[in-house]
Design a protein around this motif. Structure first.
Motif, PDB file in Angstrom:
ATOM      1  N   ALA A   1      43.967 -20.065   0.634  1.00 33.63           N
ATOM      2  CA  ALA A   1      44.073 -19.594   2.164  1.00 33.63           C
ATOM      3  C   ALA A   1      43.515 -18.130   2.113  1.00 33.63           C
ATOM      4  O   ALA A   1      42.676 -17.817   2.855  1.00 33.63           O
ATOM      5  N   GLN A   2      43.967 -17.294   1.130  1.00 32.15           N
ATOM      6  CA  GLN A   2      43.336 -15.952   1.135  1.00 32.15           C
ATOM      7  C   GLN A   2      41.817 -16.003   0.911  1.00 32.15           C
ATOM      8  O   GLN A   2      40.981 -15.340   1.330  1.00 32.15           O
ATOM      9  N   THR A   3      41.209 -16.811  -0.163  1.00 31.94           N
ATOM     10  CA  THR A   3      39.964 -16.923  -0.356  1.00 31.94           C
ATOM     11  C   THR A   3      39.103 -17.361   0.805  1.00 31.94           C
ATOM     12  O   THR A   3      38.204 -17.056   1.231  1.00 31.94           O
ATOM     13  N   TYR A   4      39.785 -18.427   1.663  1.00 26.89           N
ATOM     14  CA  TYR A   4      39.315 -18.939   2.986  1.00 26.89           C
ATOM     15  C   TYR A   4      39.248 -17.762   3.753  1.00 26.89           C
ATOM     16  O   TYR A   4      37.867 -17.398   4.589  1.00 26.89           O
ATOM     17  N   PHE A   5      40.131 -16.964   4.085  1.00 20.44           N
ATOM     18  CA  PHE A   5      40.111 -15.930   4.876  1.00 20.44           C
ATOM     19  C   PHE A   5      39.205 -14.761   4.544  1.00 20.44           C
ATOM     20  O   PHE A   5      38.314 -14.277   5.328  1.00 20.44           O
ATOM     21  N   ASP A   6      39.095 -14.665   3.403  1.00 24.95           N
ATOM     22  CA  ASP A   6      38.049 -13.642   2.741  1.00 24.95           C
ATOM     23  C   ASP A   6      36.536 -14.024   3.056  1.00 24.95           C
ATOM     24  O   ASP A   6      35.628 -13.359   3.444  1.00 24.95           O
ATOM     25  N   ALA A   7      36.267 -15.419   2.607  1.00 26.69           N
ATOM     26  CA  ALA A   7      35.166 -16.033   3.080  1.00 26.69           C
ATOM     27  C   ALA A   7      34.677 -15.854   4.380  1.00 26.69           C
ATOM     28  O   ALA A   7      33.330 -15.661   4.698  1.00 26.69           O
ATOM     29  N   ALA A   8      35.747 -16.058   5.179  1.00 29.65           N
ATOM     30  CA  ALA A   8      35.342 -16.062   6.718  1.00 29.65           C
ATOM     31  C   ALA A   8      34.895 -14.823   7.073  1.00 29.65           C
ATOM     32  O   ALA A   8      33.956 -14.525   7.920  1.00 29.65           O
TER      33      ALA A   8
ATOM     34  N   HIS B   1      30.388  -5.808  11.000  1.00 30.89           N
ATOM     35  CA  HIS B   1      30.936  -4.900  12.163  1.00 30.89           C
ATOM     36  C   HIS B   1      32.117  -4.233  12.196  1.00 30.89           C
ATOM     37  O   HIS B   1      32.770  -3.821  13.310  1.00 30.89           O
ATOM     38  N   ASP B   2      32.961  -4.188  11.074  1.00 33.39           N
ATOM     39  CA  ASP B   2      34.178  -3.691  10.739  1.00 33.39           C
ATOM     40  C   ASP B   2      35.159  -4.072  11.845  1.00 33.39           C
ATOM     41  O   ASP B   2      36.140  -3.372  12.098  1.00 33.39           O
ATOM     42  N   PHE B   3      35.310  -5.577  12.265  1.00 30.36           N
ATOM     43  CA  PHE B   3      36.192  -6.239  12.898  1.00 30.36           C
ATOM     44  C   PHE B   3      37.539  -5.900  12.386  1.00 30.36           C
ATOM     45  O   PHE B   3      37.513  -6.333  11.104  1.00 30.36           O
TER      46      PHE B   3
ATOM     47  N   MET C   1      25.213 -17.046   9.757  1.00 25.76           N
ATOM     48  CA  MET C   1      25.917 -16.196  10.768  1.00 25.76           C
ATOM     49  C   MET C   1      26.273 -14.782  10.390  1.00 25.76           C
ATOM     50  O   MET C   1      26.220 -14.487   9.299  1.00 25.76           O
ATOM     51  N   ASN C   2      26.882 -13.973  11.563  1.00 30.60           N
ATOM     52  CA  ASN C   2      26.879 -12.648  11.325  1.00 30.60           C
ATOM     53  C   ASN C   2      28.532 -12.479  10.829  1.00 30.60           C
ATOM     54  O   ASN C   2      29.117 -13.089  11.375  1.00 30.60           O
ATOM     55  N   ALA C   3      28.638 -11.570   9.771  1.00 34.48           N
ATOM     56  CA  ALA C   3      29.790 -11.662   9.227  1.00 34.48           C
ATOM     57  C   ALA C   3      30.697 -10.422   9.921  1.00 34.48           C
ATOM     58  O   ALA C   3      30.182  -9.487  10.335  1.00 34.48           O
TER      59      ALA C   3
END
Length: 122
Positions: free
Chosen positions: A12-19, A67-69, A61-63
């Motif tokens: 899940a952490q890899t998934y979040f980081d990838a997103a 944009h420091d979101f 896609m833009n990451a």
């Protein structure tokens, strides 16, 4: 079984980081090559996208990281039954918040996402 939940949390952490990074290769490392992404499409019907096509769209896609979101990654639940697991996660890719159900199978000793079902809201 004692190692399954930590391994799924790591997935899940890899998934979040990838997103957050919109990193198609990082996503590819946790998805099984025959997996797909399913959602309700623009026409209101079920839309199923093979993982290769979905990864191709991710590459354009833009990451959020660019944009420091601010991140708001959450594992809502993990349910494990032998070699099967279901992760319910929530994350932000502004302006949308996504809730994803990640069906996972333990393939050759490694957890892989085999189906992603998603919804989002603004």
């Amino acid at each position: 079984m004692d190692t399954d939940v930590p391994a799924l949390r790591s997935l899940a952490q890899t998934y979040f980081d990838a997103a957050y990074e919109m990193d198609a290769e990082k996503f590819a490392s946790i998805f099984h090559p025959s997996s797909s992404v399913t959602k309700v499409g623009e026409d209101g019907d079920v839309a199923v996208t093979p993982i290769a096509a979905w990864l191709a769209s991710v590459r354009n896609m833009n990451a959020p990281k660019q944009h420091d979101f601010e991140r708001d990654d959450q594992i809502l639940s993990i349910d494990v039954e032998r070699e099967l697991a279901l992760l319910k996660v929530k994350l932000q890719i502004p302006p949308r918040t996504f809730t994803d159900l990640l069906s996972c199978l333990k393939v050759n000793g490694t957890w892989r996402i085999v189906q992603k079902v998603m919804t989002s809201k603004v």
